[in-house]
Scaffold this active site. Structure first.
Site, PDB file in Angstrom:
ATOM      1  N   ASP A   1       0.829  -1.211   0.000  1.00  0.00           N
ATOM      2  CA  ASP A   1       0.000   0.000   0.000  1.00  0.00           C
ATOM      3  C   ASP A   1       0.865   1.263   0.000  1.00  0.00           C
ATOM      4  O   ASP A   1       1.972   1.273   0.548  1.00  0.00           O
ATOM      5  CB  ASP A   1      -0.913  -0.013   1.231  1.00  0.00           C
ATOM      6  CG  ASP A   1      -2.037   1.007   1.116  1.00  0.00           C
ATOM      7  OD1 ASP A   1      -2.462   1.302  -0.019  1.00  0.00           O
ATOM      8  OD2 ASP A   1      -2.492   1.508   2.166  1.00  0.00           O
ATOM      9  N   GLY A   2       0.329   2.318  -0.612  1.00  0.00           N
ATOM     10  CA  GLY A   2       0.986   3.627  -0.556  1.00  0.00           C
ATOM     11  C   GLY A   2       1.455   4.169  -1.893  1.00  0.00           C
ATOM     12  O   GLY A   2       2.089   5.223  -1.935  1.00  0.00           O
TER      13      GLY A   2
ATOM     14  N   ARG B   1       2.267  -4.862   6.070  1.00  0.00           N
ATOM     15  CA  ARG B   1       1.535  -3.831   5.325  1.00  0.00           C
ATOM     16  C   ARG B   1       2.378  -2.573   5.299  1.00  0.00           C
ATOM     17  O   ARG B   1       2.762  -2.040   6.343  1.00  0.00           O
ATOM     18  CB  ARG B   1       0.180  -3.511   5.948  1.00  0.00           C
ATOM     19  CG  ARG B   1      -0.555  -2.439   5.117  1.00  0.00           C
ATOM     20  CD  ARG B   1      -1.940  -2.098   5.611  1.00  0.00           C
ATOM     21  NE  ARG B   1      -2.585  -1.194   4.652  1.00  0.00           N
ATOM     22  CZ  ARG B   1      -3.833  -1.275   4.220  1.00  0.00           C
ATOM     23  NH1 ARG B   1      -4.610  -2.226   4.677  1.00  0.00           N
ATOM     24  NH2 ARG B   1      -4.307  -0.426   3.349  1.00  0.00           N
TER      25      ARG B   1
ATOM     26  N   ARG C   1      -0.156   7.738  -2.652  1.00  0.00           N
ATOM     27  CA  ARG C   1       0.426   8.825  -1.845  1.00  0.00           C
ATOM     28  C   ARG C   1       1.857   9.118  -2.271  1.00  0.00           C
ATOM     29  O   ARG C   1       2.301  10.259  -2.273  1.00  0.00           O
ATOM     30  CB  ARG C   1       0.352   8.459  -0.354  1.00  0.00           C
ATOM     31  CG  ARG C   1      -1.012   8.751   0.255  1.00  0.00           C
ATOM     32  CD  ARG C   1      -1.199   8.036   1.553  1.00  0.00           C
ATOM     33  NE  ARG C   1      -1.425   6.606   1.337  1.00  0.00           N
ATOM     34  CZ  ARG C   1      -1.337   5.692   2.294  1.00  0.00           C
ATOM     35  NH1 ARG C   1      -0.993   6.044   3.512  1.00  0.00           N
ATOM     36  NH2 ARG C   1      -1.580   4.426   2.018  1.00  0.00           N
TER      37      ARG C   1
ATOM     38  N   ASN D   1     -10.936  -2.841  -5.189  1.00  0.00           N
ATOM     39  CA  ASN D   1     -10.204  -1.896  -6.045  1.00  0.00           C
ATOM     40  C   ASN D   1     -10.852  -1.719  -7.427  1.00  0.00           C
ATOM     41  O   ASN D   1     -10.574  -0.734  -8.120  1.00  0.00           O
ATOM     42  CB  ASN D   1      -8.741  -2.321  -6.229  1.00  0.00           C
ATOM     43  CG  ASN D   1      -7.871  -2.156  -4.988  1.00  0.00           C
ATOM     44  OD1 ASN D   1      -6.899  -2.899  -4.797  1.00  0.00           O
ATOM     45  ND2 ASN D   1      -8.192  -1.199  -4.145  1.00  0.00           N
TER      46      ASN D   1
HETATM   47  C1  IPE Z   1      -5.277  -2.780  -0.041  1.00  0.00           C
HETATM   48  O1  IPE Z   1      -5.012  -1.433  -0.210  1.00  0.00           O
HETATM   49  C2  IPE Z   1      -5.289  -3.470  -1.369  1.00  0.00           C
HETATM   50  C3  IPE Z   1      -3.993  -3.637  -2.015  1.00  0.00           C
HETATM   51  C4  IPE Z   1      -2.845  -3.270  -1.521  1.00  0.00           C
HETATM   52  C5  IPE Z   1      -4.024  -4.288  -3.293  1.00  0.00           C
HETATM   53  P1  IPE Z   1      -6.183  -0.354  -0.364  1.00  0.00           P
HETATM   54  O2  IPE Z   1      -5.540   0.954  -0.520  1.00  0.00           O
HETATM   55  O3  IPE Z   1      -7.129  -0.776  -1.424  1.00  0.00           O
HETATM   56  O4  IPE Z   1      -6.932  -0.477   1.054  1.00  0.00           O
HETATM   57  P2  IPE Z   1      -7.729   0.613   1.862  1.00  0.00           P
HETATM   58  O5  IPE Z   1      -8.712   1.222   0.914  1.00  0.00           O
HETATM   59  O6  IPE Z   1      -6.755   1.605   2.363  1.00  0.00           O
HETATM   60  O7  IPE Z   1      -8.369  -0.138   2.987  1.00  0.00           O
HETATM   61  C1  IPE Z   2      -1.623   0.233  -3.344  1.00  0.00           C
HETATM   62  O1  IPE Z   2      -1.451   1.604  -3.352  1.00  0.00           O
HETATM   63  C2  IPE Z   2      -1.888  -0.324  -4.709  1.00  0.00           C
HETATM   64  C3  IPE Z   2      -3.262  -0.800  -4.880  1.00  0.00           C
HETATM   65  C4  IPE Z   2      -4.201  -0.756  -3.967  1.00  0.00           C
HETATM   66  C5  IPE Z   2      -3.597  -1.362  -6.159  1.00  0.00           C
HETATM   67  P1  IPE Z   2      -2.673   2.618  -3.311  1.00  0.00           P
HETATM   68  O2  IPE Z   2      -3.080   2.922  -4.703  1.00  0.00           O
HETATM   69  O3  IPE Z   2      -3.762   2.121  -2.437  1.00  0.00           O
HETATM   70  O4  IPE Z   2      -1.959   3.882  -2.669  1.00  0.00           O
HETATM   71  P2  IPE Z   2      -2.551   4.863  -1.593  1.00  0.00           P
HETATM   72  O5  IPE Z   2      -3.018   4.038  -0.430  1.00  0.00           O
HETATM   73  O6  IPE Z   2      -3.678   5.591  -2.250  1.00  0.00           O
HETATM   74  O7  IPE Z   2      -1.409   5.752  -1.250  1.00  0.00           O
HETATM   75 MG    MG Z   3      -4.184   2.371  -0.438  1.00  0.00          MG
END
Ligand code: IPE
Ligand code: IPE
Ligand code: MG
Length: 227
Positions: A5-6, A173, A9, A53
């Site tokens: 995740d991230g 995570r 951002r 997603n």
């Molecule tokens: C979890 O991240 C899913 C993946 C890393 C693929 P999200 O960004 O979708 O989760 P939330 O929305 O912060 O719970």
């Molecule tokens: C994780 O990064 C990738 C997926 C969920 C596919 P994010 O796209 O959720 O990144 P943030 O949480 O918005 O920073």
């Molecule tokens: Mg995310």
């Protein structure tokens, strides 16, 4: 298992589009898969795309599917050479044809590989996975092929594709959130958890080693008493 995740951002911090973060995230995937293989891990499950997603803006979903396709094409050789078995978990029927066209042959070609299983969670949801297994069991019971009284934690677990590699020992995570977001729910029962502040594109081998070292210092009690 890793909840990567991230990415969004990471891009926003640089004034770039979220897609740029996913691209950088894809480079991190390559780096970390290599590191895990070198460490001799038996299994690595990467949360790449959740069932939820799909509700993101269509441009972002398309970019993610494009990057996934690119990853599978560019890593194919290395995956096969390194004796890695690639599997996918989740509702694969929702994936675009272009992804299936590279994913399916690679799953097949690598199916006998032994050194490490790389499981990609794609269109994956832990609740959806448990519901699908429950549905399967109910259909068999209704057809008279299964005695409902024989259903246990183990027989249900055996129906979950995410647990074909066993229960996860450690779930990491990145991105600073303290939640599971529907990843490996059933298998996570006694997993050790590591929530790291690092955004996924910045996640390094050293971060991985540190998380594993922290895991190694923990005492897993599984409801029992300490030694
Ligand atoms: C979890 O991240 C899913 C993946 C890393 C693929 P999200 O960004 O979708 O989760 P939330 O929305 O912060 O719970
Ligand atoms: C994780 O990064 C990738 C997926 C969920 C596919 P994010 O796209 O959720 O990144 P943030 O949480 O918005 O920073
Ligand atoms: Mg995310």
């Amino acid at each position: 298992g890793i909840i990567m995740d991230g990415n969004g951002r990471w891009a926003e911090l640089r004034g770039e589009r979220r897609e740029a973060g996913h691209k950088a995230g894809s480079a991190a995937v390559r780096r970390i898969v290599r590191a895990c293989r070198r460490l001799g891990l038996e299994a690595l499950t990467l949360y790449a795309f959740s069932e939820q997603n799909w509700s993101r803006p269509s441009g972002e979903v398309e970019a993610l599917m494009g990057l996934l396709t690119e990853f599978l094409v560019s890593e194919r050789g290395e995956i096969l050479e390194n004796d890695i078995r690639l599997v996918a978990i989740g509702d694969l029927s929702r994936l675009p044809e272009a992804v299936r066209e590279v994913l399916d042959p690679l799953r097949k070609a690598s199916s006998e590989n032994q050194k490490m299983t790389l499981a990609l969670a794609l269109s994956y949801g832990g609740r959806e996975e448990i519901a699908a297994a429950a549905r399967e069991l109910a259909i068999e019971a209704a057809a008279g092929r299964l005695d409902p009284a024989t259903i246990t934690v183990d027989t249900l677990g055996a129906r979950l594709p995410s647990l074909s590699v066993g229960d996860p020992d450690l779930i990491i995570r990145t991105g600073g959130e303290f939640r599971i977001s529907n990843f490996l729910l059933y298998g996570a029962a006694y997993a050790e958890l590591a929530f790291l502040d690092r955004l996924w594109p910045d996640f390094t081998e050293e971060d991985l080693f540190a998380a594993i070292a922290s895991y190694q210092r923990r005492e897993r009690r599984f409801g029992l008493v300490g030694k």
